[in-house]
Design a protein around this motif. Structure first.
Motif, mmCIF file in Angstrom:
data_model
loop_
_atom_site.group_PDB
_atom_site.id
_atom_site.type_symbol
_atom_site.label_atom_id
_atom_site.label_comp_id
_atom_site.label_asym_id
_atom_site.label_seq_id
_atom_site.Cartn_x
_atom_site.Cartn_y
_atom_site.Cartn_z
ATOM 1 N N ALA A 1 0.621 -1.382 -0.016
ATOM 2 C CA ALA A 1 -0.071 0.198 0.337
ATOM 3 C C ALA A 1 1.149 1.154 -0.417
ATOM 4 C CB ALA A 1 -0.755 -0.266 1.362
ATOM 5 N N PRO A 2 0.730 2.085 -0.638
ATOM 6 C CA PRO A 2 1.207 3.334 -0.297
ATOM 7 C C PRO A 2 1.667 3.981 1.413
ATOM 8 C CG PRO A 2 -1.004 3.607 -1.356
ATOM 9 C CD PRO A 2 -0.578 2.556 -0.778
ATOM 10 N N ASN A 3 2.642 4.481 0.900
ATOM 11 C CA ASN A 3 3.213 4.536 2.015
ATOM 12 C C ASN A 3 3.647 3.700 3.228
ATOM 13 O OD1 ASN A 3 3.556 7.647 1.505
ATOM 14 N ND2 ASN A 3 1.137 7.579 1.821
ATOM 15 N N THR A 4 3.644 2.443 2.982
ATOM 16 C CA THR A 4 3.930 1.298 3.793
ATOM 17 C C THR A 4 5.446 1.863 4.708
ATOM 18 O OG1 THR A 4 2.780 0.001 2.709
ATOM 19 C CG2 THR A 4 4.649 -1.226 3.923
ATOM 20 N N THR A 5 5.194 1.508 5.772
ATOM 21 C CA THR A 5 6.951 1.203 6.279
ATOM 22 C C THR A 5 6.826 0.241 7.221
ATOM 23 O OG1 THR A 5 6.244 2.599 8.059
ATOM 24 C CG2 THR A 5 7.489 4.227 6.093
ATOM 25 N N TRP A 6 8.261 -0.202 7.081
ATOM 26 C CA TRP A 6 8.105 -1.553 7.518
ATOM 27 C C TRP A 6 9.330 -1.656 8.834
ATOM 28 C CZ3 TRP A 6 5.176 -5.750 5.410
ATOM 29 C CH2 TRP A 6 5.041 -5.462 3.659
ATOM 30 N N THR A 7 8.572 -2.693 9.625
ATOM 31 C CA THR A 7 9.948 -3.237 10.605
ATOM 32 C C THR A 7 10.312 -3.743 11.234
ATOM 33 O OG1 THR A 7 7.666 -3.640 12.964
ATOM 34 C CG2 THR A 7 7.333 -0.920 12.602
ATOM 35 N N ALA A 8 10.338 -4.920 11.140
ATOM 36 C CA ALA A 8 10.566 -6.419 10.711
ATOM 37 C C ALA A 8 10.623 -7.027 10.229
ATOM 38 C CB ALA A 8 9.973 -7.193 11.516
ATOM 39 N N ILE A 9 11.579 -7.397 9.061
ATOM 40 C CA ILE A 9 11.545 -8.371 8.109
ATOM 41 C C ILE A 9 12.441 -10.070 8.489
ATOM 42 C CG2 ILE A 9 13.738 -8.040 7.329
ATOM 43 C CD1 ILE A 9 12.329 -6.615 4.657
ATOM 44 N N SER A 10 12.168 -10.842 7.750
ATOM 45 C CA SER A 10 12.806 -12.105 7.623
ATOM 46 C C SER A 10 12.854 -12.699 6.485
ATOM 47 C CB SER A 10 12.168 -12.806 8.769
ATOM 48 O OG SER A 10 12.366 -14.175 8.879
ATOM 49 N N ALA A 11 14.304 -13.254 6.109
ATOM 50 C CA ALA A 11 14.116 -14.562 4.755
ATOM 51 C C ALA A 11 14.585 -15.844 5.386
ATOM 52 C CB ALA A 11 15.622 -13.761 3.640
ATOM 53 N N GLY A 12 13.656 -16.517 4.864
ATOM 54 C CA GLY A 12 13.754 -18.063 4.943
ATOM 55 C C GLY A 12 14.327 -18.560 3.693
ATOM 56 N N ASP A 13 14.535 -20.029 3.484
ATOM 57 C CA ASP A 13 15.055 -20.162 2.362
ATOM 58 C C ASP A 13 14.095 -19.942 1.223
ATOM 59 O OD1 ASP A 13 16.025 -21.838 3.838
ATOM 60 O OD2 ASP A 13 16.373 -23.545 3.251
ATOM 61 N N TYR A 14 12.930 -19.811 1.306
ATOM 62 C CA TYR A 14 12.463 -19.688 -0.474
ATOM 63 C C TYR A 14 11.213 -18.361 -0.405
ATOM 64 C CZ TYR A 14 15.107 -23.627 -1.575
ATOM 65 O OH TYR A 14 15.585 -24.748 -1.970
#
Length: 483
Positions: free
Chosen positions: A206-219
């Motif tokens: 969505a417009p103006n989304t900001t993120w606080t946490a992120i996680s990369a899995g295998d796929y």
């Protein structure tokens, strides 16, 4: 006192040792109850303030400010300048003047954020996962290319041949391999899997989304926006995106289905094909592939395409940290206790077994002292010491031994690792027990003067006691005076 030892190396401080109670028992007689009181566990001079588990290597930040790594290293993912693996922590060769404040271990590469706000990477770079604009592997940290001038980073996450990060403005970026859309940039490149050599923006839902946490899995990847909503993108072969789908993929972020109205999320973690999260109330949830019970909802073999509550190990449990591994899961509760569940083929659950679990079980305490045996002189106490939960001691029985003082050697482990014996030198005394012979069993001429004196004294005492008994049987009669 004698310093406890760990792996043959003196502990960083001297602590009180083991104690025995009682410290004596009858000679030539087995079975005297013996209690072993262990000392408080020693603490290391360096503690870890953050850890991250990768495909076959681990990273940690030490309380001394240095970064450490151990495990597999054929691609230089330990960052010590070599390709030689290590089963103990080694120092990562950080850039001059930089200390890392956050680390993330991927499948075969590593990421970090420095106290200068820049992102760094090292290890395998076949698919551009290091983000430095090349495909050259690096055995020491190199700078990730900034997507814009003056970029600084808040969070990083290393996956299977790709990387994710959130910058200081709350924007999400990705780089590396993208064969199933795990970069979240609206495309996938099944047959040309390495064109993304530097960070590019993840498409906002969505417009103006900001993120606080992120996680990369295998796929697949997971993230939380500033409103507390969870999103996923990439593969959803087994429901790992949590939006109710399976056998598909999403090239841009899709909303994870909330398990209840007004759910907000505090943290997320993406594994190989399963996902974990903690909601705003501290409850843990899992979804995706569940062939080994890694979702933690008490089922095994049934996949979950929306969040399911992880079964609490005790009523009222809340969670502070959670992590999805390749096929197992880890979490820490609000008391600081670690739990694990899922696949345990290689002992990755840390519960001293190789049994798969579909609900959380406690991880064995790395600082727990276990008494495995005690030898008095050269005789082993039997049975093996047993833990007494009420008194927090170990109970056994002393073996038979001639009279005299002996050394007690305590056999013990620390966190499951055998330690050198702890000697209690000449601390246990076997005492000789003197008993009177039966009448007529020993000729009188063989008794010593001391024995005759003892017998005479006993005879006198016996006679006196007999007379007192007779007197008590016939008490004196008292005549009452007449008026």
């Amino acid at each position: 006192t004698n310093p406890l030892l760990r792996g043959g190396v003196p502990a960083s401080e001297t602590v009180d040792g083991f104690t025995l109670s009682p410290t004596k028992g009858p000679a030539n007689t087995a079975g005297t109850h013996t209690t072993i009181t262990p000392p408080s566990p020693p603490t290391s001079g360096i503690t870890f303030t953050q850890v991250s588990a990768g495909g076959a290597h681990s990273l940690a930040i030490g309380s001394d400010g240095n970064t450490y790594a151990w495990g597999f290293n054929i691609n230089g993912q330990l960052g010590d300048g070599t390709s030689i693996g290590s089963n103990v922590p080694v120092r990562v060769r950080t850039p001059a003047g930089v200390r890392f404040t956050q680390v993330s271990a991927g499948y075969d590469h590593s990421l970090a954020i420095g106290d200068d706000g820049h992102a760094y990477s090292w290890g395998q770079d076949e698919y551009g996962q290091l983000g430095d604009g090349t495909r050259d592997y690096h055995p020491t940290p190199v700078r990730v290319t900034d997507p814009a001038p003056n970029t600084t980073w808040k969070t990083i996450s290393a996956g299977h041949s790709y990387s994710l990060a959130i910058d200081n403005h709350g924007h999400a970026y990705s780089w590396g391999r993208n064969q199933v859309g795990q970069l979240g940039n609206g495309s996938y490149d099944r047959y040309s899997p390495y064109p993304y050599l530097t960070p590019a923006r993840v498409i906002d839902p969505a417009p103006n989304t900001t993120w606080t946490a992120i996680s990369a899995g295998d796929y697949h990847a997971l993230a939380i926006d500033s409103d507390g909503h969870a999103y996923g993108w990439g593969s959803s072969s087994f429901g790992e995106l949590g939006d109710g789908s399976s056998n598909t993929q999403s090239l841009t972020p899709v909303r994870v289905t909330d398990p209840a109205p007004n759910t907000t999320w505090k943290s997320v973690s993406a594994g190989e094909w399963h996902s974990l999260a903690i909601d705003g109330n501290g409850h843990a949830y899992g979804w995706g592939y569940n062939n080994w019970g890694q979702v933690g909802n008490g089922n095994t073999g049934t996949n979950q395409n929306t969040p399911a509550r992880v079964i609490d190990p005790a009523p009222g449990t809340t969670w502070t940290t959670i992590s999805a591994g390749h096929r197992h899961s880890l979490a820490i509760d609000n008391q600081g206790h670690a739990y694990s569940w899922g696949n345990n083929r290689f002992g990755q659950l840390g519960d001293n077994s190789n049994t798969d679990r579909n609900t959380p079980v406690p991880v064995d305490d790395l600082r727990r002292i276990t008494v495995t045996g005690i030898t008095l002189d050269r005789s082993d106490a039997t049975p093996a010491p047993a833990w007494n939960t009420g008194s927090h001691t170990w109970d056994t029985t002393a073996p038979a031994h001639p009279d005299g003082q002996v050394t007690a050697n305590i056999h013990w482990t620390l966190g499951g690792q055998p330690q050198p014996d702890y000697p209690l030198t000449y601390t246990y005394t076997y005492t000789h027990q003197y008993t009177l012979p039966k009448a007529g069993s020993i000729p009188i001429q063989r008794l010593s003067g001391g024995t005759l004196l003892l017998l005479t004294t006993l005879t006198t005492l016996t006679t006196t006691a007999h007379q007192l008994t007779r007197r008590n049987r016939h008490p004196a009669r008292h005549i009452q005076p007449t008026a």
